[in-house]
Design a protein around this motif. Structure first.
Motif, PDB file in Angstrom:
ATOM      1  N   LEU A   1       0.814  -1.219   0.000  1.00  0.00           N
ATOM      2  CA  LEU A   1       0.000   0.000   0.000  1.00  0.00           C
ATOM      3  C   LEU A   1       0.851   1.274   0.000  1.00  0.00           C
ATOM      4  O   LEU A   1       0.326   2.368  -0.156  1.00  0.00           O
ATOM      5  CB  LEU A   1      -0.972   0.004   1.188  1.00  0.00           C
ATOM      6  N   ARG A   2       2.158   1.095   0.147  1.00  0.00           N
ATOM      7  CA  ARG A   2       3.035   2.256  -0.029  1.00  0.00           C
ATOM      8  C   ARG A   2       3.098   2.646  -1.498  1.00  0.00           C
ATOM      9  O   ARG A   2       3.420   3.783  -1.841  1.00  0.00           O
ATOM     10  CB  ARG A   2       4.464   1.917   0.404  1.00  0.00           C
ATOM     11  N   LEU A   3       2.841   1.670  -2.360  1.00  0.00           N
ATOM     12  CA  LEU A   3       2.886   1.932  -3.792  1.00  0.00           C
ATOM     13  C   LEU A   3       1.585   2.588  -4.218  1.00  0.00           C
ATOM     14  O   LEU A   3       0.546   2.381  -3.617  1.00  0.00           O
ATOM     15  CB  LEU A   3       3.062   0.617  -4.561  1.00  0.00           C
ATOM     16  N   THR A   4       1.661   3.384  -5.292  1.00  0.00           N
ATOM     17  CA  THR A   4       0.439   4.044  -5.754  1.00  0.00           C
ATOM     18  C   THR A   4       0.129   3.614  -7.180  1.00  0.00           C
ATOM     19  O   THR A   4       0.996   3.169  -7.922  1.00  0.00           O
ATOM     20  CB  THR A   4       0.595   5.574  -5.711  1.00  0.00           C
ATOM     21  N   GLY A   5      -1.139   3.731  -7.535  1.00  0.00           N
ATOM     22  CA  GLY A   5      -1.595   3.520  -8.904  1.00  0.00           C
ATOM     23  C   GLY A   5      -1.227   2.153  -9.446  1.00  0.00           C
ATOM     24  O   GLY A   5      -1.440   1.140  -8.797  1.00  0.00           O
ATOM     25  N   HIS A   6      -0.666   2.161 -10.648  1.00  0.00           N
ATOM     26  CA  HIS A   6      -0.372   0.914 -11.333  1.00  0.00           C
ATOM     27  C   HIS A   6       0.626   0.051 -10.571  1.00  0.00           C
ATOM     28  O   HIS A   6       0.598  -1.161 -10.668  1.00  0.00           O
ATOM     29  CB  HIS A   6       0.194   1.183 -12.720  1.00  0.00           C
ATOM     30  N   TYR A   7       1.509   0.703  -9.827  1.00  0.00           N
ATOM     31  CA  TYR A   7       2.532  -0.066  -9.117  1.00  0.00           C
ATOM     32  C   TYR A   7       1.890  -0.955  -8.052  1.00  0.00           C
ATOM     33  O   TYR A   7       2.293  -2.083  -7.846  1.00  0.00           O
ATOM     34  CB  TYR A   7       3.577   0.878  -8.504  1.00  0.00           C
ATOM     35  N   PHE A   8       0.864  -0.429  -7.391  1.00  0.00           N
ATOM     36  CA  PHE A   8       0.143  -1.246  -6.417  1.00  0.00           C
ATOM     37  C   PHE A   8      -0.532  -2.423  -7.125  1.00  0.00           C
ATOM     38  O   PHE A   8      -0.436  -3.566  -6.680  1.00  0.00           O
ATOM     39  CB  PHE A   8      -0.898  -0.392  -5.671  1.00  0.00           C
ATOM     40  N   SER A   9      -1.187  -2.148  -8.260  1.00  0.00           N
ATOM     41  CA  SER A   9      -1.873  -3.209  -8.998  1.00  0.00           C
ATOM     42  C   SER A   9      -0.895  -4.310  -9.394  1.00  0.00           C
ATOM     43  O   SER A   9      -1.184  -5.504  -9.239  1.00  0.00           O
ATOM     44  CB  SER A   9      -2.527  -2.640 -10.265  1.00  0.00           C
ATOM     45  N   MET A  10       0.265  -3.923  -9.889  1.00  0.00           N
ATOM     46  CA  MET A  10       1.247  -4.926 -10.339  1.00  0.00           C
ATOM     47  C   MET A  10       1.780  -5.737  -9.161  1.00  0.00           C
ATOM     48  O   MET A  10       1.968  -6.948  -9.279  1.00  0.00           O
ATOM     49  CB  MET A  10       2.387  -4.247 -11.092  1.00  0.00           C
ATOM     50  N   ALA A  11       1.981  -5.075  -8.030  1.00  0.00           N
ATOM     51  CA  ALA A  11       2.472  -5.795  -6.849  1.00  0.00           C
ATOM     52  C   ALA A  11       1.450  -6.843  -6.403  1.00  0.00           C
ATOM     53  O   ALA A  11       1.811  -7.961  -6.030  1.00  0.00           O
ATOM     54  CB  ALA A  11       2.760  -4.804  -5.717  1.00  0.00           C
ATOM     55  N   THR A  12       0.160  -6.491  -6.472  1.00  0.00           N
ATOM     56  CA  THR A  12      -0.855  -7.462  -6.040  1.00  0.00           C
ATOM     57  C   THR A  12      -0.902  -8.657  -6.993  1.00  0.00           C
ATOM     58  O   THR A  12      -1.084  -9.793  -6.555  1.00  0.00           O
ATOM     59  CB  THR A  12      -2.254  -6.804  -5.956  1.00  0.00           C
ATOM     60  N   ILE A  13      -0.709  -8.412  -8.301  1.00  0.00           N
ATOM     61  CA  ILE A  13      -0.657  -9.527  -9.262  1.00  0.00           C
ATOM     62  C   ILE A  13       0.494 -10.460  -8.886  1.00  0.00           C
ATOM     63  O   ILE A  13       0.332 -11.679  -8.826  1.00  0.00           O
ATOM     64  CB  ILE A  13      -0.437  -9.021 -10.709  1.00  0.00           C
ATOM     65  N   ALA A  14       1.643  -9.865  -8.604  1.00  0.00           N
ATOM     66  CA  ALA A  14       2.826 -10.667  -8.311  1.00  0.00           C
ATOM     67  C   ALA A  14       2.617 -11.524  -7.074  1.00  0.00           C
ATOM     68  O   ALA A  14       2.923 -12.722  -7.070  1.00  0.00           O
ATOM     69  CB  ALA A  14       4.035  -9.743  -8.127  1.00  0.00           C
ATOM     70  N   VAL A  15       2.059 -10.932  -6.012  1.00  0.00           N
ATOM     71  CA  VAL A  15       1.857 -11.695  -4.771  1.00  0.00           C
ATOM     72  C   VAL A  15       0.868 -12.827  -4.998  1.00  0.00           C
ATOM     73  O   VAL A  15       1.088 -13.975  -4.564  1.00  0.00           O
ATOM     74  CB  VAL A  15       1.380 -10.770  -3.627  1.00  0.00           C
ATOM     75  N   ALA A  16      -0.219 -12.541  -5.715  1.00  0.00           N
ATOM     76  CA  ALA A  16      -1.236 -13.571  -5.954  1.00  0.00           C
ATOM     77  C   ALA A  16      -0.664 -14.733  -6.776  1.00  0.00           C
ATOM     78  O   ALA A  16      -0.930 -15.902  -6.479  1.00  0.00           O
ATOM     79  CB  ALA A  16      -2.450 -12.963  -6.664  1.00  0.00           C
ATOM     80  N   GLU A  17       0.127 -14.412  -7.788  1.00  0.00           N
ATOM     81  CA  GLU A  17       0.729 -15.457  -8.616  1.00  0.00           C
ATOM     82  C   GLU A  17       1.708 -16.306  -7.799  1.00  0.00           C
ATOM     83  O   GLU A  17       1.760 -17.525  -7.924  1.00  0.00           O
ATOM     84  CB  GLU A  17       1.454 -14.834  -9.816  1.00  0.00           C
ATOM     85  N   LEU A  18       2.452 -15.613  -6.942  1.00  0.00           N
ATOM     86  CA  LEU A  18       3.411 -16.320  -6.083  1.00  0.00           C
ATOM     87  C   LEU A  18       2.675 -17.318  -5.189  1.00  0.00           C
ATOM     88  O   LEU A  18       3.084 -18.486  -5.058  1.00  0.00           O
ATOM     89  CB  LEU A  18       4.147 -15.289  -5.225  1.00  0.00           C
TER      90      LEU A  18
END
Lengths: 325, 245
Positions: free
Chosen positions: A106-123
């Motif tokens: 949640l420190r990340l904003t906008g698209h960066y937050f979205s991409m981080a959530t994709i990465a965690v879910a895939e992991l």
């Protein structure tokens, strides 16, 4: 009649239609579409709390859905408990997961937050797919035949329909209550402008974490409901990217950040998806991606606010008439 | 002193945007910060509001050290602020915008709404309460920012160029509003590069140039200060107005 009366009459009609649908559904196929619509509306409404109201667009909510889907079948597989007993555990675990991943992402904003959530879910999907205790790539199975009512295993889908409808009503009531409270206002303020919100005393990180935790627990509940109905889950149907993307599309199509947007989106998307799949037969899941992609393009290009925003703009075109009504 | 900022310095890489600026504001004062574009006044302002953490120096408000405190901690301590480019919540109504501020001291929605309505009456925004903030023009948005900050019940209000770009009539209304807020007992620090405005409003002004405070005092004295004239208009102007004896 005033516009308020019209609105109330429309809402009563919609509720009556939702209640009567299983009686009108002529075949199990149509009943299944109804159940799937409700499930999609529940998960998208859960996503909407974080993605719509607080404006943090997660594309990894499958991680919470998957946790909610796995826990009921895990407690059944390990200890023979009724799957239902896994629901609160799944919701709790989802909140724990939200706290763990929320702090850094949640420190990340906008698209960066979205991409981080994709990465965690895939992991998580990949880890679950290699972990023997939770069935690895094969997944988990529920009771084949009900040992009692508490297994919530029904041959007919009608009971699921009404259980899901009740849960959806609960989720919408909770969202509505949230909208009227300080946390709801703070979430919208953070979405509209984080710096301005903070200057008014809004603790933005705490607000986003609260939205994430609430959203995660309700998404896990949706996952649990899904697995009670299907009696089976594997890494893809629990944690897959399609699960995450569907929540975003359903909410965005109807109107992210509106109370009924996710329900409207589900009412349109799920039947469309189901009919498209049956027309084109076996290669269905590939077509789902095409449909989702097309909707993303259309919504992003023409109406980022979704159908609710479209309706509001059309009402504004003729303000005299709507005022006279 | 209500606000006591000492030796505030802000570096951006090797660039010294603010170089050891001091500002002490007593309860009930109206202080103006002026200076040409790029003088460092906005950076200094952002250090006071908690947007930026100073590279050196201290900011003490009412006895509490807020040098490294978050923006929300500044709001809780009693410092309100507006933004140079209005940052109203576009998709929320005017009333809802102000309610977000009112929630700071009124956690219940009903009390927050009542408090927000009082502030809307005070700021003349009551007729627009149900409008989307995004539908307002620039003067309306600037007024809404002030209203929203006021709803947090600040003891010190920091206004960042809230008067720039207004027509003469709008300007007169805005000045009236600032005076009204001051009469309520709110201390004000106003950043402005329009000199005329500051001269009519502030009791004391600080002039910034190249990151330094180059003059301080009553507005009339300061505008006559040769160093200030030079900073604003350049050396040539001073030579023409100040002929050699």
């Amino acid at each position: 009649m005033s516009s308020d009366h019209w609105r109330r009459a429309g809402a009563a009609l919609a509720v009556a239609a939702l209640l009567a649908y299983p009686l009108a559904a002529s075949s199990p196929y149509y009943l299944d579409i109804g159940v799937t619509v409700l499930l999609a509306a529940i998960s998208a409404s859960a996503w909407n709390i974080l993605g719509g109201f607080a404006g943090q667009v997660s594309v990894g909510h499958g991680m919470f859905f998957g946790v909610g889907a796995y826990l009921p079948l895990l407690v059944y597989t390990l200890w023979g408990w009724p799957p239902m007993a896994g629901i609160p555990l799944g919701m709790l675990l989802a909140v724990g997961l939200a706290a763990l991943i929320g702090a850094p992402t949640l420190r990340l904003t906008g698209h960066y937050f979205s991409m981080a959530t994709i990465a965690v879910a895939e992991l998580i999907r990949i880890l679950v797919g290699t972990w023997g205790l939770v069935g690895a790539a094969i997944g988990l199975q529920g009771p084949a035949t009900a040992r009692g009512w508490w297994d919530l295993t029904f041959r007919d889908e009608t009971p699921y329909y009404y259980i899901f409808l009740g849960v959806l009503a609960g989720v919408l009531a909770l969202t509505h209550a949230l909208q009227g409270r300080r946390l709801g206002y703070y979430m919208r303020a953070v979405k509209a402008g984080e710096a301005a919100a903070r200057s008014l005393g809004v603790a933005s990180r705490r607000t986003k974490l609260a939205a994430l935790a609430l959203s995660a627990s309700l998404t896990a509940l949706a996952g649990s409901l899904y697995v009670l109905k299907t009696g089976f889950v594997d890494p893809d149907s629990g944690f897959g990217i399609l699960v995450s993307v569907q929540m975003v599309i359903v909410a965005a199509l109807g109107g992210a950040g509106t109370l009924y947007g996710p329900l409207v989106g589900a009412l349109i998307l799920i039947p469309a998806q189901s009919w498209a799949n049956s027309w084109l037969g076996g290669g269905g899941s590939g077509l789902t991606f095409v449909l989702y992609g097309g909707i993303i393009v259309l919504v992003a290009r023409f109406e980022p606010g979704g159908l609710f925003e479209l309706r509001r703009r059309m009402l504004r075109w003729r303000p005299e008439r709507s005022r006279a009504a | 002193m209500l606000l006591d900022a000492r030796g505030v310095t802000k570096l951006f890489g090797g660039f010294r945007a603010v170089a050891g600026a001091d500002l002490a504001v007593a309860d009930g004062e109206i202080v103006g910060l002026i200076g040409p574009n790029g003088a460092g006044k906005s950076t200094f302002f952002r250090c006071l509001a908690g947007d930026l953490v100073p590279s050196a120096g201290r900011v003490v408000f009412d006895g509490d050290d807020l040098t490294r405190a978050s923006p929300e901690a500044h709001a809780r301590a009693g410092i309100g602020r507006t933004f140079q480019v209005p940052a109203t919540f576009a998709d929320m109504t005017v009333l809802e915008n102000v309610m977000v501020g009112a929630f700071l001291h009124h956690p219940g929605a009903r009390e927050a709404r009542a408090r927000a309505r009082e502030v809307l009456d005070l700021t003349g925004l009551a007729p627009l309460a149900g409008q989307r903030a995004g539908a307002l023009g620039t003067p309306g948005r600037k007024r809404l920012e002030i209203a929203r900050a006021l709803a947090t019940a600040p003891r010190l209000l920091l206004l960042d160029e809230c008067l720039a770009g207004l027509t003469p009539v709008e300007l007169r209304d805005a000045i009236d509003l600032v005076r009204k807020i001051h009469r309520l007992g709110v201390t004000l620090v106003i950043v402005e590069h329009v000199m005329e405005v500051i001269v009519t409003l502030a009791q004391r002004v600080l002039v910034f140039n190249e990151g330094h405070v180059i003059a301080t005092g009553a507005p009339r004295e300061v505008v006559a200060d040769p160093a200030v004239i030079e900073a604003y208009l350049g050396r040539g102007y001073r030579e023409r107005t100040d002929p050699a004896p």
